[in-house]
Motif scaffolding. Structure first.
Motif, PDB file in Angstrom:
ATOM      1  N   ASP A   1      -5.604  -0.462   0.097  1.00  0.00           N
ATOM      2  CA  ASP A   1      -5.752  -1.729  -0.618  1.00  0.00           C
ATOM      3  C   ASP A   1      -7.198  -2.203  -0.678  1.00  0.00           C
ATOM      4  N   THR A   2      -8.124  -1.417  -0.176  1.00  0.00           N
ATOM      5  CA  THR A   2      -9.530  -1.802  -0.102  1.00  0.00           C
ATOM      6  C   THR A   2     -10.340  -1.065  -1.162  1.00  0.00           C
TER       7      THR A   2
ATOM      8  N   MET B   1       0.849  -1.183   0.000  1.00  0.00           N
ATOM      9  CA  MET B   1       0.000   0.000   0.000  1.00  0.00           C
ATOM     10  C   MET B   1       0.889   1.239   0.000  1.00  0.00           C
ATOM     11  N   THR B   2       0.532   2.177  -0.850  1.00  0.00           N
ATOM     12  CA  THR B   2       1.282   3.418  -0.889  1.00  0.00           C
ATOM     13  C   THR B   2       0.555   4.476  -0.075  1.00  0.00           C
ATOM     14  N   SER B   3       1.317   5.357   0.521  1.00  0.00           N
ATOM     15  CA  SER B   3       0.733   6.436   1.307  1.00  0.00           C
ATOM     16  C   SER B   3       0.408   7.594   0.374  1.00  0.00           C
TER      17      SER B   3
ATOM     18  N   PRO C   1      -5.337   5.695   8.132  1.00  0.00           N
ATOM     19  CA  PRO C   1      -5.752   6.475   9.318  1.00  0.00           C
ATOM     20  C   PRO C   1      -5.263   7.911   9.285  1.00  0.00           C
ATOM     21  N   HIS C   2      -4.181   8.184   8.582  1.00  0.00           N
ATOM     22  CA  HIS C   2      -3.666   9.561   8.504  1.00  0.00           C
ATOM     23  C   HIS C   2      -4.601  10.482   7.723  1.00  0.00           C
ATOM     24  N   LEU C   3      -5.574   9.922   7.001  1.00  0.00           N
ATOM     25  CA  LEU C   3      -6.507  10.721   6.210  1.00  0.00           C
ATOM     26  C   LEU C   3      -7.854  10.924   6.887  1.00  0.00           C
ATOM     27  N   VAL C   4      -8.103  10.224   7.995  1.00  0.00           N
ATOM     28  CA  VAL C   4      -9.399  10.332   8.658  1.00  0.00           C
ATOM     29  C   VAL C   4      -9.575  11.752   9.191  1.00  0.00           C
ATOM     30  N   PRO C   5     -10.689  12.396   8.786  1.00  0.00           N
ATOM     31  CA  PRO C   5     -10.903  13.783   9.239  1.00  0.00           C
ATOM     32  C   PRO C   5     -11.174  13.865  10.737  1.00  0.00           C
TER      33      PRO C   5
ATOM     34  N   LEU D   1     -15.406   5.590   5.838  1.00  0.00           N
ATOM     35  CA  LEU D   1     -14.667   6.006   7.040  1.00  0.00           C
ATOM     36  C   LEU D   1     -14.077   4.808   7.775  1.00  0.00           C
ATOM     37  N   THR D   2     -14.802   3.705   7.829  1.00  0.00           N
ATOM     38  CA  THR D   2     -14.287   2.490   8.471  1.00  0.00           C
ATOM     39  C   THR D   2     -13.061   1.978   7.727  1.00  0.00           C
ATOM     40  N   ALA D   3     -13.136   1.958   6.395  1.00  0.00           N
ATOM     41  CA  ALA D   3     -11.988   1.521   5.598  1.00  0.00           C
ATOM     42  C   ALA D   3     -10.810   2.470   5.783  1.00  0.00           C
ATOM     43  N   MET D   4     -11.089   3.760   5.872  1.00  0.00           N
ATOM     44  CA  MET D   4     -10.017   4.732   6.078  1.00  0.00           C
ATOM     45  C   MET D   4      -9.325   4.515   7.418  1.00  0.00           C
ATOM     46  N   LYS D   5     -10.087   4.222   8.453  1.00  0.00           N
ATOM     47  CA  LYS D   5      -9.483   3.976   9.770  1.00  0.00           C
ATOM     48  C   LYS D   5      -8.532   2.791   9.727  1.00  0.00           C
ATOM     49  N   ALA D   6      -8.877   1.770   8.933  1.00  0.00           N
ATOM     50  CA  ALA D   6      -8.047   0.569   8.825  1.00  0.00           C
ATOM     51  C   ALA D   6      -6.882   0.747   7.850  1.00  0.00           C
ATOM     52  N   GLN D   7      -7.125   1.430   6.732  1.00  0.00           N
ATOM     53  CA  GLN D   7      -6.135   1.486   5.651  1.00  0.00           C
ATOM     54  C   GLN D   7      -5.334   2.795   5.598  1.00  0.00           C
TER      55      GLN D   7
END
Length: 88
Positions: free
Chosen positions: A64-65, A1-3, A84-88, A76-82
């Motif tokens: 990766d999701t 996964m790339t950031s 997290p630096h992007l979660v508002p 938002l759930t996927a963001m927290k897992a994949q």
């Protein structure tokens, strides 16, 4: 996964489901890049690859999701897992 500094939002013009999710993402301050599947065959091919051969939009890629026609909560759930630096 790339950031990255955003998630990928695959859409097409005239799609009411895309417009609804886009509005919810903006209101939640989720960073995303819009990728029009009618403007780029690679975007359309990606969507088909994760949507059983169909061009179902909105489709969202979070790390990766891949999520086909997701709710804001699913994104938002996927963001927290994949991502997290992007979660508002």
């Amino acid at each position: 996964m790339t950031s990255k500094d955003h998630i990928d939002f695959f859409w097409r013009p005239g799609c009411p489901f895309c417009m609804g999710l886009e509005r919810r993402l903006k209101n939640a301050k989720v960073p995303f890049e819009k990728l029009n599947i009618w403007d780029d065959e690679q975007h359309a091919a990606f969507v088909r690859s994760v949507a059983d051969g169909n061009e179902v939009v909105p489709t969202v890629r979070v790390g990766d999701t891949s999520l086909v026609n997701p709710s804001l909560d699913e994104v938002l759930t996927a963001m927290k897992a994949q991502t997290p630096h992007l979660v508002p």
